[in-house]
Design a protein around this motif. Structure first.
Motif, PDB file in Angstrom:
ATOM      1  N   THR C 233       0.842  -1.205   0.000  1.00  0.00           N
ATOM      2  CA  THR C 233       0.000   0.000   0.000  1.00  0.00           C
ATOM      3  C   THR C 233       0.876   1.254   0.000  1.00  0.00           C
ATOM      4  N   ILE C 234       1.938   1.231   0.814  1.00  0.00           N
ATOM      5  CA  ILE C 234       2.871   2.357   0.808  1.00  0.00           C
ATOM      6  C   ILE C 234       3.516   2.503  -0.570  1.00  0.00           C
ATOM      7  N   TYR C 235       3.860   1.364  -1.164  1.00  0.00           N
ATOM      8  CA  TYR C 235       4.487   1.398  -2.487  1.00  0.00           C
ATOM      9  C   TYR C 235       3.564   2.067  -3.503  1.00  0.00           C
ATOM     10  N   TRP C 236       2.317   1.633  -3.530  1.00  0.00           N
ATOM     11  CA  TRP C 236       1.378   2.231  -4.487  1.00  0.00           C
ATOM     12  C   TRP C 236       1.155   3.712  -4.193  1.00  0.00           C
ATOM     13  N   ALA C 237       1.104   4.022  -2.900  1.00  0.00           N
ATOM     14  CA  ALA C 237       0.900   5.432  -2.539  1.00  0.00           C
ATOM     15  C   ALA C 237       2.065   6.276  -3.038  1.00  0.00           C
ATOM     16  N   LEU C 238       3.298   5.722  -2.909  1.00  0.00           N
ATOM     17  CA  LEU C 238       4.463   6.451  -3.422  1.00  0.00           C
ATOM     18  C   LEU C 238       4.433   6.501  -4.947  1.00  0.00           C
ATOM     19  N   TYR C 239       4.040   5.371  -5.537  1.00  0.00           N
ATOM     20  CA  TYR C 239       4.042   5.229  -6.993  1.00  0.00           C
ATOM     21  C   TYR C 239       3.118   6.258  -7.631  1.00  0.00           C
ATOM     22  N   TYR C 240       1.985   6.465  -6.991  1.00  0.00           N
ATOM     23  CA  TYR C 240       1.025   7.451  -7.527  1.00  0.00           C
ATOM     24  C   TYR C 240       1.190   8.822  -6.873  1.00  0.00           C
ATOM     25  N   THR C 241       2.386   9.073  -6.281  1.00  0.00           N
ATOM     26  CA  THR C 241       2.716  10.342  -5.623  1.00  0.00           C
ATOM     27  C   THR C 241       1.563  10.906  -4.800  1.00  0.00           C
ATOM     28  N   LEU C 243       1.488  11.572  -1.825  1.00  0.00           N
ATOM     29  CA  LEU C 243       1.950  12.529  -0.832  1.00  0.00           C
ATOM     30  C   LEU C 243       1.753  13.956  -1.316  1.00  0.00           C
ATOM     31  N   LEU C 244       1.978  14.157  -2.604  1.00  0.00           N
ATOM     32  CA  LEU C 244       1.952  15.502  -3.149  1.00  0.00           C
ATOM     33  C   LEU C 244       0.574  15.868  -3.667  1.00  0.00           C
ATOM     34  N   ARG C 245      -0.370  14.979  -3.433  1.00  0.00           N
ATOM     35  CA  ARG C 245      -1.711  15.308  -3.896  1.00  0.00           C
ATOM     36  C   ARG C 245      -2.654  15.446  -2.716  1.00  0.00           C
ATOM     37  N   SER C 246      -2.066  15.546  -1.513  1.00  0.00           N
ATOM     38  CA  SER C 246      -2.882  15.780  -0.328  1.00  0.00           C
ATOM     39  C   SER C 246      -3.893  14.683  -0.062  1.00  0.00           C
ATOM     40  N   VAL C 247      -3.650  13.484  -0.595  1.00  0.00           N
ATOM     41  CA  VAL C 247      -4.582  12.395  -0.290  1.00  0.00           C
ATOM     42  C   VAL C 247      -4.054  11.616   0.916  1.00  0.00           C
ATOM     43  N   TRP C 248      -4.111  12.249   2.072  1.00  0.00           N
ATOM     44  CA  TRP C 248      -3.539  11.664   3.284  1.00  0.00           C
ATOM     45  C   TRP C 248      -4.154  10.311   3.617  1.00  0.00           C
ATOM     46  N   TRP C 249      -5.438  10.105   3.241  1.00  0.00           N
ATOM     47  CA  TRP C 249      -6.105   8.860   3.647  1.00  0.00           C
ATOM     48  C   TRP C 249      -5.502   7.654   2.926  1.00  0.00           C
ATOM     49  N   TRP C 250      -4.630   7.922   1.979  1.00  0.00           N
ATOM     50  CA  TRP C 250      -3.988   6.805   1.294  1.00  0.00           C
ATOM     51  C   TRP C 250      -2.736   6.342   2.044  1.00  0.00           C
ATOM     52  N   TRP C 251      -1.863   7.309   2.354  1.00  0.00           N
ATOM     53  CA  TRP C 251      -0.604   6.880   2.967  1.00  0.00           C
ATOM     54  C   TRP C 251      -0.616   6.903   4.492  1.00  0.00           C
ATOM     55  N   ALA C 252      -1.500   7.691   5.096  1.00  0.00           N
ATOM     56  CA  ALA C 252      -1.465   7.802   6.563  1.00  0.00           C
ATOM     57  C   ALA C 252      -1.920   6.532   7.290  1.00  0.00           C
ATOM     58  N   PRO C 253      -3.054   5.899   6.873  1.00  0.00           N
ATOM     59  CA  PRO C 253      -3.487   4.717   7.638  1.00  0.00           C
ATOM     60  C   PRO C 253      -2.451   3.590   7.681  1.00  0.00           C
ATOM     61  N   PRO C 254      -1.869   3.175   6.534  1.00  0.00           N
ATOM     62  CA  PRO C 254      -0.869   2.105   6.667  1.00  0.00           C
ATOM     63  C   PRO C 254       0.295   2.532   7.555  1.00  0.00           C
TER      64      PRO C 254
END
Lengths: 334, 333, 285
Positions: C233-241, C243-254
């Motif tokens: 999940t972290i990998y995909w979150a990084l892959y689709y950047t 972090l820079l799109r303010s979609v915290w609900w993607w990278w924060a929970p894992p």
């Protein structure tokens, strides 16, 4: 000379040290009193756990929690050691009362040269001496204990046990203290080295006119080395007197058993203990702590604790006074 | 310094490099299908513009690892190539040599990692020592709890949070990279400042997440050392507690701490590789990441060997420095 | 355990209890969550892509149309499983090697200790990268666990070896040997029981190291591509950047779950360390 030697160097009164554990207070030292005369050599013997090392550490004020000095006085000249502030005590250590430690093998900092460890002891107590002056002083100290002055440049692991012991001795006399405590200083050395190290210690002591407390359990060594001997049992001093008389005519039944358990030839060797177990210091028996093992116990022994009383007195000199803590010797029998 | 000690440490250096290189050589050959060959064949079958390039790569590969040669011959030859830092060519960036790509990235990694690790080691060691000192101020003990908690968090996750907080939300620091895009690396002051500016957040994430580790380990060493006879004796001699602390306890506790620095290098580097990925830092971590995504095997294996080589070198240097700290070393086994 | 002894446990070993509680919460999150959340929604394309959190999708969805809450519920046990298997295997190998090295000594000790030291110097992650890229077919969660386990044995080996070494010389072992007990009997009856706190602490740190390594590998894209583990999940979150799109609900929970795992394990191992080395902790606490 006799009068001079009766001058008191250190007077210990009613020293108590307890270790506070979850199960209660362990009374490691319970009411120890004695006078150390100027220039004399006093031995303290006892089984392990009898409180001899704790007594020595208490005089250096090196008891660590959970241990605590509960009461007592230790008058050394103008100083009452037990009531000094921590900083005053720090300054007094080695300047007035010094220690040759038990585990001298591991007591030197392995990563510092020997000379630096002698020098930092001096610097902790005196302003200023440095450079060439300090080097000369360290050399003198090493020569005093019969070591080559070049030893200063060596690291502890390069020294033999006997040499380390001599370094410990050099540090202990560096500031010319009035009292030196030697805690089983030679127990890790072989007999030949032991003898030579002790000879050096006493020669140095004589030159300084310091008094020595020798803590140990080797009665043979004590017999050869000390003027007076104190016997400790269960945290108490049970007998104190000139070593010759004490060994030949022990007053306390414990001392008697101790002496008779020694190998007879020249009374040399370590004592192997006597039947029975030392009492629990957590919950000592009522009355005299020795009564459960004592072959001569009488009625009063199970209820009343005997105090250390003078058995043989001499008006002229404390040197030949004999004292014992035993109900068999109440009162003076001259 | 005794010669046999030096010889032994240099032998350890070669053993580490040899082990790393050997793993690289045999691992792909233990898989049921040789993945490198697969990847090359796959690249060939795509054909197109790069086809001649690929044929050149395959030719190099066959020449080196041709299956007509016995395995031990391939192995010896491979070790010879590694000794010359020749790892073959990049499949993705043909005809760049893998070693050139890696050597360009290595200074970035070494710079960031060395500085950050040394800062973390120094801070953590000092903090750990003070935590074990009865006289240290009370606020240190409050500081230690959050630092220890931080040490439980992987470097790169902390990096992510820091990028988000300091870079994206507060816009105090760049989001990534080693220098501002569009500038060319040059030996000027402005460029150096730019590099420094870009390295603060990645460096901070390494420092923050490892300082607790060093503090905890140093504290343990100090507690052990403070029970030693020589510390008690130093106190008995009336030395000032500051001297006892610094010259007796701290000095001796530093020795095992230095040893664990050498042992922890592998762990530190693993974490830092991922930090680079998070920050798109132009070091070997990012090179590795890109190589993995394109299955650029020669670059992957080259990175592995180079990093192992660098670590073995650092370990060797530490081992050589160590006897200067500990005079007993010559006498120990 | 009755209430009084539980209270005593909390008072005497606060770290251990707190750590176990945190670990328990993370372990329970998967099974309990699956009662409320349909884990099928963790599959690619099971929901519209790139949704912000709503009542239907509490943590939103990712670019591949996965419900992120479902991903967490399905992925947390997978990551824990990788750590657990790798921890068990690593500790098992490490205990055996540590015992053999420490108890028998000699050349076998030299070889084992040397191998452990050399492999510890090599960054584990890079070794795993070589292993994982070499295997590169489709990595499964269990393969992942075994890959990570291959590097999880060195620290247990070192710990157990040094403990066995110091215990071997202890009085009670010498007595046992003199009374004619065999090597295996001595190991089983005298050494193993005394090693339990160290084994427990080693297991905890092995699990922690394994989780760390597996997430690291996954974040580099070398994990099971089709499984919703936390690292992937972290990998995909990084892959689709993300972090820079303010979609915290993607990278924060894992990330929160990973941090909980590490803090929990860290507290447990600190608590166990206090039991194993009480002297270490007396001085300042």
């Amino acid at each position: 000379m006799t009068g001079n030697r009766s001058r008191v160097a250190l007077s210990v009164e009613d020293l108590r040290v307890h270790y506070h554990t979850e199960r209660g207070a362990i009374r490691a030292v319970e009411g120890v009193s004695f006078d150390l005369l100027a220039g004399e050599r006093l031995g303290l013997v006892g089984e392990s756990g009898s409180g001899k090392t704790t007594t020595a550490m208490a005089l250096m004020r090196l008891i660590r929690p959970p241990g605590r000095i509960e009461s007592g006085r230790a008058q050394l000249g103008d100083l009452e050691l037990l009531s000094l502030s921590d900083e005053q005590m720090r300054q007094a250590r080695f300047a007035h009362i010094s220690l040759i430690p038990q585990g001298v093998m591991n007591s030197l900092n392995p990563v510092m040269r020997v000379g630096a460890q002698i020098a930092d002891t001096i610097q902790a107590h005196e302003q200023g001496p440095g450079g060439e002056k300090m080097r000369a002083r360290v050399s003198d100290l090493l020569s005093l204990v019969e070591l080559d002055p070049d030893t200063a440049q060596m690291y502890p692991h390069e020294l033999s046990g006997g040499m380390k012991q001599r370094v410990g001795m050099a540090i202990s006399v560096a500031l010319r203290p009035q009292v030196i405590i030697a805690d089983e200083p030679t127990s890790a050395l072989d007999v030949v080295v032991q003898k030579r190290v002790m000879d050096t210690l006493f020669r140095v002591q004589g030159e300084l006119d310091a008094a020595v407390i020798l803590v140990g359990h080797d009665m043979g060594l004590m017999a050869q080395c000390v003027d007076r001997l104190g016997v400790m049992y269960a945290g108490r001093l049970v007998e104190l007197g000139p070593v010759q008389q004490l060994l030949e005519q022990p007053l306390h039944p414990y001392t008697r058993l101790l002496v008779s358990s020694l190998p007879s030839l020249d009374r040399r060797g370590e004592f192997r203990g006597i039947p029975g177990l030392p009492p629990s210091l957590l919950d000592p028996p009522a009355g005299c702590p020795f009564h459960p093992r004592c072959p001569e116990a009488i009625d009063g022994c199970t209820t009343k604790i005997p105090g250390l009383t003078t058995v043989v007195a001499d008006d002229d000199s404390a040197r030949i006074e004999r004292r014992a803590a035993c109900h068999l010797h109440t009162g003076v029998t001259s | 310094m005794p010669a046999d000690y030096l010889v032994r440490r240099i032998a350890v250096f070669f053993i580490i490099v040899w082990a790393g290189a050997t793993i690289n050589f045999f691992m792909p050959r233990m898989a049921p299908v040789n993945p490198i060959r697969e990847r090359l064949l796959q690249a060939l079958s795509f054909g197109g513009a790069g086809k001649t390039d690929m044929e050149a790569v395959v030719a190099t590969y066959e020449a080196r690892f041709g299956l007509d040669q016995p395995l031990w011959k391939q192995y010896v030859r491979y070790l010879g190539d590694v000794a010359q830092l020749d790892f073959g060519v990049s499949i993705a960036y043909f005809p760049s040599k893998a070693s050139d790509i890696i050597l360009r990235a290595l200074p970035w990694t070494l710079g960031l990692l060395t500085v950050a690790t040394l800062i973390a080691f120094a801070l953590g060691t000092l903090l750990g020592a003070l935590l074990a000192w009865p006289k240290s101020p009370a606020f240190l003990h409050y500081l230690s709890a959050p630092l220890l908690a931080l040490s439980a968090i992987p470097y790169y996750l902390l990096g992510l949070v820091l990028v988000f907080a300091l870079g994206f939300t507060l816009r105090l620091f760049p989001l990534g990279g080693g220098f501002t895009l569009g500038t060319l690396p040059s030996p000027t002051f402005a460029f150096a400042m730019d590099v420094l500016y870009h390295s603060i957040v990645p460096g901070l994430s390494i420092v923050l997440s490892s300082v607790g580790f060093w503090a905890l380990s140093m504290r343990g060493m100090m507690v052990t050392v403070q029970g030693e006879d020589y510390v008690n004796y130093a106190e008995a001699r009336g030395l000032k507690s500051r001297d006892v602390f610094f010259r007796y306890a701290l000095r001796n506790a530093l020795l095992p701490q230095t040893t664990s620095l050498a042992l922890a290098m592998g762990y530190v580097v693993s974490g830092a590789v991922l930090v680079e990925v998070v920050f798109a830092y132009p070091g070997v971590g990012t090179v590795l990441y890109r190589a993995i995504q394109t299955f650029d095997y020669f670059v992957i294996y080259g990175v592995v060997v180079m990093v192992i080589l660098a670590i073995a070198l650092v370990t060797l240097v530490l081992d050589i420095v160590y006897p200067l700290l500990d005079p007993r070393i010559a006498y120990k086994r | 355990m009755n209430r009084a002894s539980l209270a005593a446990m909390v008072r005497n070993h606060p770290q251990l209890v707190a750590g176990l509680a945190v670990v328990f919460v993370v372990v329970a999150f998967g099974p309990v969550g699956s009662l409320f959340v349909d884990t099928d929604l963790s599959r690619v394309g099971s929901a519209p892509a790139n949704l912000t959190p709503t009542v239907d999708h509490l943590l939103g969805t990712d670019a591949a149309g996965r419900d992120l809450l479902a991903v967490m519920v399905a992925g947390t046990p997978l990551t824990l499983w990788v750590g657990f298997v790798a921890g068990v295997v690593g500790l098992g190998i490490g205990t055996i090697l540590g015992f053999v090295a420490g108890y028998f000594g000699g050349w076998i000790d030299t070889v084992i200790r040397g191998a452990a030291d050399v492999l510890m110097t090599i960054p584990g992650l890079l070794f795993l990268v070589v292993l994982a890229t070499s295997l590169h077919t489709t990595v499964t969660v269990n393969m992942m666990a075994l890959v990570v386990a291959s590097l999880a044995w060195m620290i247990p080996t070192r710990t157990i070896r040094s403990q066995v070494l110091s215990m071997r010389e202890a009085g009670y072992v010498q007595v046992a040997r003199l009374s004619g007990l065999g090597d295996l009997e001595i190991i089983a009856r005298e050494l193993l029981p005394n090693l339990l706190p160290y084994l427990a602490a080693s297991f905890v740190s092995a699990v922690g190291a394994a989780v760390l390594a597996s997430i690291g590998l996954e974040a580099l894209g070398l994990g099971p591509q089709n499984e919703p583990t936390l690292g992937m999940t972290i990998y995909w979150a990084l892959y689709y950047t993300s972090l820079l799109r303010s979609v915290w609900w993607w990278w924060a929970p894992p990330m929160v779950i990973i941090v909980l795992i590490f803090v929990g394990l860290f507290l447990v191992s600190m608590g166990l360390d206090r039991i194993a080395n009480p002297r270490m902790w007396k001085a300042t606490s």
